[in-house]
Design an enzyme around this catalytic site. Structure first.
Site, PDB file in Angstrom:
ATOM      1  N   SER A  20       0.820  -1.209   0.000  1.00 20.45           N
ATOM      2  CA  SER A  20       0.000   0.000   0.000  1.00 20.45           C
ATOM      3  C   SER A  20       0.856   1.262   0.000  1.00 20.45           C
ATOM      4  O   SER A  20       1.875   1.346   0.681  1.00 20.45           O
ATOM      5  CB  SER A  20      -0.903   0.001   1.238  1.00 20.45           C
ATOM      6  OG  SER A  20      -1.634   1.201   1.323  1.00 20.45           O
ATOM      7  N   GLY A  45      -3.588   3.909   1.025  1.00 22.57           N
ATOM      8  CA  GLY A  45      -4.370   4.060   2.240  1.00 22.57           C
ATOM      9  C   GLY A  45      -5.500   5.068   2.111  1.00 22.57           C
ATOM     10  O   GLY A  45      -5.309   6.167   1.595  1.00 22.57           O
ATOM     11  N   CYS A 128       1.221   3.771  10.202  1.00 22.12           N
ATOM     12  CA  CYS A 128       1.782   4.889   9.440  1.00 22.12           C
ATOM     13  C   CYS A 128       2.478   5.875  10.376  1.00 22.12           C
ATOM     14  O   CYS A 128       1.844   6.405  11.292  1.00 22.12           O
ATOM     15  CB  CYS A 128       0.691   5.608   8.652  1.00 22.12           C
ATOM     16  SG  CYS A 128       1.313   7.025   7.713  1.00 22.12           S
ATOM     17  N   GLY A 242      11.807  -3.866   1.861  1.00 24.23           N
ATOM     18  CA  GLY A 242      13.062  -3.926   1.123  1.00 24.23           C
ATOM     19  C   GLY A 242      13.166  -5.004   0.068  1.00 24.23           C
ATOM     20  O   GLY A 242      14.257  -5.284  -0.434  1.00 24.23           O
ATOM     21  N   THR A 264       8.787  -0.067  -2.225  1.00 25.12           N
ATOM     22  CA  THR A 264       9.690   0.950  -2.760  1.00 25.12           C
ATOM     23  C   THR A 264      10.259   0.588  -4.127  1.00 25.12           C
ATOM     24  O   THR A 264      10.459   1.462  -4.979  1.00 25.12           O
ATOM     25  CB  THR A 264      10.838   1.198  -1.755  1.00 25.12           C
ATOM     26  OG1 THR A 264      10.271   1.635  -0.512  1.00 25.12           O
ATOM     27  CG2 THR A 264      11.797   2.258  -2.252  1.00 25.12           C
TER      28      THR A 264
END
Length: 302
Positions: A20, A45, A128, A242, A264
């Site tokens: 997300s 989100g 978050c 990662g 990412t």
């Protein structure tokens, strides 16, 4: 060859999902990859009302990763149902909706609203680090995790996943709180709290000071936490943090993750998810593995 996995009652064609906040609602990436090939899309989100997010700068590159302080910018749950969900319904891919409330009541409100066709799962975002209300404040308290999960489960028939923060002392306790609250699965990790400083002005790079670190730099920490969570609960664990190659994904699955999410890396390589899926297939062929489930939790520890 079987790549299908089951996560809390939700059957996925393969174990590779999007994380997300790194894939929007799939529209942009649909121009680069076939969304039908994904195990699941976890959308950006959502909040009850539209949210502007944090002021710029929002992203800052770091060695082997990035810091972000987007602040959950989104157009709200109603706009998602009206404008984005019809687009996603055209694809043969599981849709998991990430929700971020400021109160327990907001989480329950959104979960109930999303108990509709086209939504396959709900991911409760209690992790978050870039918002002043809710978010990580809930995720560091096992009692809050339990209560939010319990209330969401009351109002939805969908698979409920709780996304956990790594910014805690014992991830196993938090995972167990989600399980005890009725969660069908847990996902981890969200970003690690970090910061950056401008040495010329001697001020924080981000207005919020603290931001979320993601990317390859956090993978060893994420892997350790997934391993610990998988040992602490009986419900499925979705691993992330990662992952940028099929080898990374396999490490998480060997450690106990039933599925993995890529975040990412999507910013760096839009084809990352597909490359991971293909890499897993090749690994299975080379190692004479017929069923992906043989890999899950297969870590050998003396």
């Amino acid at each position: 060859m079987n790549l299908q996995v089951e996560v809390g009652g939700l059957k996925l064609k393969n174990p590779v999902m999007t994380a997300s906040g790194t894939f929007g609602f799939g529209r942009e990436y649909g121009e680069y990859i076939d969304l039908n090939q994904l195990g699941a899309i976890v959308v950006k989100g959502l909040t009850v009302k539209p949210k502007e997010g944090n002021p710029p700068p929002r992203v800052y590159e770091t060695p082997c990763g990035m810091l972000n302080s987007v602040g959950l910018q989104n157009s709200g749950v109603d706009a998602f149902i009206e404008k984005e969900l019809p687009f996603l319904r055209d694809y043969d891919v599981a849709v998991i909706v990430n929700i971020a409330g400021e109160t327990i009541e907001e989480f329950a409100y959104m979960a109930k609203k999303l108990d509709i066709d086209g939504v396959d799962g709900i991911e409760i975002n209690v992790s978050c680090p870039n918002v002043k209300k809710g978010g990580m404040a809930f995720g560091i308290n096992p009692e809050d995790i339990f209560n939010i999960t319990k209330e969401v489960k009351k109002v939805t028939q969908k698979t409920v996943i709780v996304k956990l923060t790594p910014n805690v002392g014992d991830i196993g306790v938090c995972a167990k709180a989600a399980e005890d609250g009725g969660a069908d699965a847990v996902s981890l990790i969200n970003t690690i709290a970090g910061m950056a400083i401008n040495i010329d002005t001697r001020t924080p790079v981000f207005k919020n000071v603290i931001a979320g670190l993601s990317g390859p730099a956090i993978k060893p920490i994420a892997l350790r936490m997934v391993y610990e969570a998988a040992r602490a609960v009986k419900i499925p664990v979705i691993g992330m943090g990662g992952i940028s190659s099929f080898k990374d994904a396999l490490e998480f699955m060997i450690a106990g993750a039933k599925a993995v999410a890529i975040g990412t890396c999507n910013f760096v390589n839009p084809n990352c998810t597909i490359e991971v899926i293909e890499g897993i297939k090749q690994y299975m062929v080379l190692n004479n593995i017929e069923d992906i489930n043989e890999i899950i939790g297969s870590l050998k520890v003396d």
